[in-house]
Enzyme design. Structure first.
Site, PDB file in Angstrom:
ATOM      1  N   MET A   1      -7.963   8.541   9.464  1.00 49.97           N
ATOM      2  CA  MET A   1      -8.504   9.164   8.245  1.00 49.97           C
ATOM      3  C   MET A   1      -9.362  10.383   8.596  1.00 49.97           C
ATOM      4  SD  MET A   1      -9.508   5.528   6.470  1.00 49.97           S
ATOM      5  CE  MET A   1      -9.838   4.695   8.016  1.00 49.97           C
TER       6      MET A   1
ATOM      7  N   THR B   1      -0.165  -0.455  15.138  1.00 48.55           N
ATOM      8  CA  THR B   1      -1.126   0.409  14.474  1.00 48.55           C
ATOM      9  C   THR B   1      -0.756   1.881  14.678  1.00 48.55           C
ATOM     10  OG1 THR B   1      -3.482   0.771  14.152  1.00 48.55           O
ATOM     11  CG2 THR B   1      -2.755   0.512  16.436  1.00 48.55           C
ATOM     12  N   ALA B   2      -1.256   2.721  13.759  1.00 53.45           N
ATOM     13  CA  ALA B   2      -0.901   4.151  13.805  1.00 53.45           C
ATOM     14  C   ALA B   2      -1.185   4.762  15.173  1.00 53.45           C
ATOM     15  CB  ALA B   2      -1.669   4.900  12.717  1.00 53.45           C
TER      16      ALA B   2
ATOM     17  N   ILE C   1      -6.730  -3.360  11.522  1.00 52.60           N
ATOM     18  CA  ILE C   1      -7.285  -2.089  12.009  1.00 52.60           C
ATOM     19  C   ILE C   1      -7.393  -1.151  10.816  1.00 52.60           C
ATOM     20  CG2 ILE C   1      -6.971  -0.119  13.564  1.00 52.60           C
ATOM     21  CD1 ILE C   1      -5.811  -2.024  15.579  1.00 52.60           C
TER      22      ILE C   1
ATOM     23  N   GLY D   1       3.355  10.204  11.498  1.00 51.92           N
ATOM     24  CA  GLY D   1       3.848   9.744  12.791  1.00 51.92           C
ATOM     25  C   GLY D   1       4.916   8.675  12.694  1.00 51.92           C
TER      26      GLY D   1
ATOM     27  N   ASP E   1       0.833  -1.207   0.000  1.00 53.27           N
ATOM     28  CA  ASP E   1       0.000   0.000   0.000  1.00 53.27           C
ATOM     29  C   ASP E   1       0.864   1.252   0.000  1.00 53.27           C
ATOM     30  OD1 ASP E   1      -2.304  -1.412   0.153  1.00 53.27           O
ATOM     31  OD2 ASP E   1      -2.624  -1.110   2.290  1.00 53.27           O
TER      32      ASP E   1
ATOM     33  N   LYS F   1      -3.388   2.707  -1.509  1.00 53.91           N
ATOM     34  CA  LYS F   1      -4.512   3.453  -2.016  1.00 53.91           C
ATOM     35  C   LYS F   1      -4.424   4.853  -1.452  1.00 53.91           C
ATOM     36  CE  LYS F   1      -7.034  -0.554  -0.583  1.00 53.91           C
ATOM     37  NZ  LYS F   1      -7.652  -1.073   0.612  1.00 53.91           N
TER      38      LYS F   1
HETATM   39  N1  SAH Z   1      -4.009  -0.289   9.124  1.00 51.99           N
HETATM   40  C1  SAH Z   1      -3.524   1.029   9.465  1.00 51.99           C
HETATM   41  C2  SAH Z   1      -4.563   2.092   9.213  1.00 51.99           C
HETATM   42  C3  SAH Z   1      -4.948   2.256   7.770  1.00 51.99           C
HETATM   43  S1  SAH Z   1      -6.132   3.514   7.521  1.00 51.99           S
HETATM   44  C4  SAH Z   1      -3.043   1.039  10.906  1.00 51.99           C
HETATM   45  O1  SAH Z   1      -3.292   0.080  11.649  1.00 51.99           O
HETATM   46  O2  SAH Z   1      -2.399   2.009  11.282  1.00 51.99           O
HETATM   47  C5  SAH Z   1      -5.099   4.867   7.072  1.00 51.99           C
HETATM   48  C6  SAH Z   1      -5.042   5.876   8.189  1.00 51.99           C
HETATM   49  O3  SAH Z   1      -4.138   5.464   9.195  1.00 51.99           O
HETATM   50  C7  SAH Z   1      -4.510   7.224   7.759  1.00 51.99           C
HETATM   51  O4  SAH Z   1      -5.499   8.003   7.137  1.00 51.99           O
HETATM   52  C8  SAH Z   1      -4.112   7.810   9.084  1.00 51.99           C
HETATM   53  O5  SAH Z   1      -5.237   8.250   9.809  1.00 51.99           O
HETATM   54  C9  SAH Z   1      -3.559   6.591   9.804  1.00 51.99           C
HETATM   55  N2  SAH Z   1      -2.087   6.501   9.697  1.00 51.99           N
HETATM   56  C10 SAH Z   1      -1.395   5.479   9.185  1.00 51.99           C
HETATM   57  N3  SAH Z   1      -0.068   5.709   9.287  1.00 51.99           N
HETATM   58  C11 SAH Z   1       0.067   6.909   9.891  1.00 51.99           C
HETATM   59  C12 SAH Z   1       1.186   7.691  10.287  1.00 51.99           C
HETATM   60  N4  SAH Z   1       2.441   7.293  10.075  1.00 51.99           N
HETATM   61  N5  SAH Z   1       0.951   8.893  10.883  1.00 51.99           N
HETATM   62  C13 SAH Z   1      -0.311   9.307  11.109  1.00 51.99           C
HETATM   63  N6  SAH Z   1      -1.400   8.608  10.762  1.00 51.99           N
HETATM   64  C14 SAH Z   1      -1.223   7.417  10.163  1.00 51.99           C
END
Ligand code: SAH
Length: 283
Positions: free
Chosen positions: A203, A151-152, A126, A232, A68, A90
């Site tokens: 998001m 996760t983020a 997630i 982040g 991705d 995406k």
């Molecule tokens: N599966 C991922 C989330 C995917 S949805 C997880 O578990 O983190 C995509 C969203 O994740 C982004 O729009 C943002 O809100 C968040 N995200 C993912 N990586 C990030 C990062 N490095 N810094 C801030 N937000 C992040």
């Protein structure tokens, strides 16, 4: 891991102890398939040192990787040169490959006998659509495993100095999608307005004005602390803080870039109290 699950997978070898490293995931499908397999691997939020050892091993030995947009360049650099790399999206509203085609591609490649890594930002389960992918794989009889990632919310909170729960300030935390459908957030706002609770919006950048407006409308204090963390855990991480009334303007002034994560709750104020200075890797 035990010998039983190894045998259930059809990979046990006589009385020899199971090769424990390889088949530890209980979520594994059809044991009888002789073709390839798919590993849904969480790549974490950006910093490559946040990869699990298992993710690292699978990435560095992959034959084909479907990845991705959110997977960081440092992590993509770990993929062997010999492996085929396929970018499948995406971006918001710009899916390079529609989800059903990604699902089918995974099935086709596994059936051709490849060891496929499906690499996703953060954790596959997630907001990662991992559930849909494994449903298709299971339905097609393809072996798979799911490797969790940081996760983020965990990554951003740790690197921004914001504990998501805290004995005095938050007894629970909720992960919410802030993705807007037709410009509205059809969410149970009333449920979200609780004391001693942390909200994390994934998001949520585009919907930020609506999120703040709805939380206030449903009774949250307008001075509730809120943080927006951009990119982040990467070297470009940016943290913007304010409250429900000020954050939209603050974010506008800072011109932050996606991906961003939004954290709402009293725990955000701890960052200032800790006089947090960094959070990026220090060694
Ligand atoms: N599966 C991922 C989330 C995917 S949805 C997880 O578990 O983190 C995509 C969203 O994740 C982004 O729009 C943002 O809100 C968040 N995200 C993912 N990586 C990030 C990062 N490095 N810094 C801030 N937000 C992040």
């Amino acid at each position: 891991m035990n010998d039983k699950s190894e045998q259930e997978l059809g990979t046990g070898v006589g009385a020899r102890p199971a090769p424990v490293r390889y088949r530890t995931n209980p979520i594994t499908s059809n044991p009888n398939s002789s073709a390839g397999e798919v590993a849904l691997v969480g790549a974490g939020p950006g910093d490559p040192e946040l990869l699990t050892l298992k993710a690292w091993r699978l990435i560095t030995s992959a034959e084909i990787v479907l990845y991705d947009r959110l997977v960081s360049p440092e992590i993509l650099a770990l993929i062997p040169d010999s492996a085929e790399k396929i970018h499948v999206g995406k971006q918001r509203a710009n899916h390079t490959l529609p989800q059903d085609q990604i699902n089918q591609r995974l099935v086709d490649l596994a059936k051709q006998g490849f060891r496929v890594v499906r690499l996703k930002g953060g954790d596959p389960f997630i907001f990662g659509r991992g559930g849909e992918e494994i449903e298709t794989l299971a339905g097609a009889g393809v072996r798979f495993q799911v490797v969790p990632g940081i996760t983020a919310a965990s990554g951003c909170a740790a690197y921004a100095g914001i504990p998501l729960t805290h004995r005095d300030h938050a007894q629970s935390v909720r992960f919410v999608t802030g993705h807007l459908k037709n410009n509205t957030c059809d969410l149970p706002w009333k449920d979200y307005v609780q004391t001693n609770h942390t909200l994390v919006f994934y998001m949520g950048l585009v919907g930020l004005p609506i999120i703040c407006e709805q939380l206030i409308k449903h009774g949250m204090a307008p001075d509730m602390p809120i943080a927006l963390i951009s990119k982040g855990t990467t070297r470009e991480q940016q943290v913007v803080t304010g409250n429900l009334e000020t954050i939209v303007q603050r974010v506008h002034e800072e011109a932050v870039q996606a991906p961003t994560l939004v954290i709402v709750g009293q725990v955000v104020a701890l960052r200032d109290r800790l006089d947090w200075v960094g959070g990026l890797p220090i060694f």
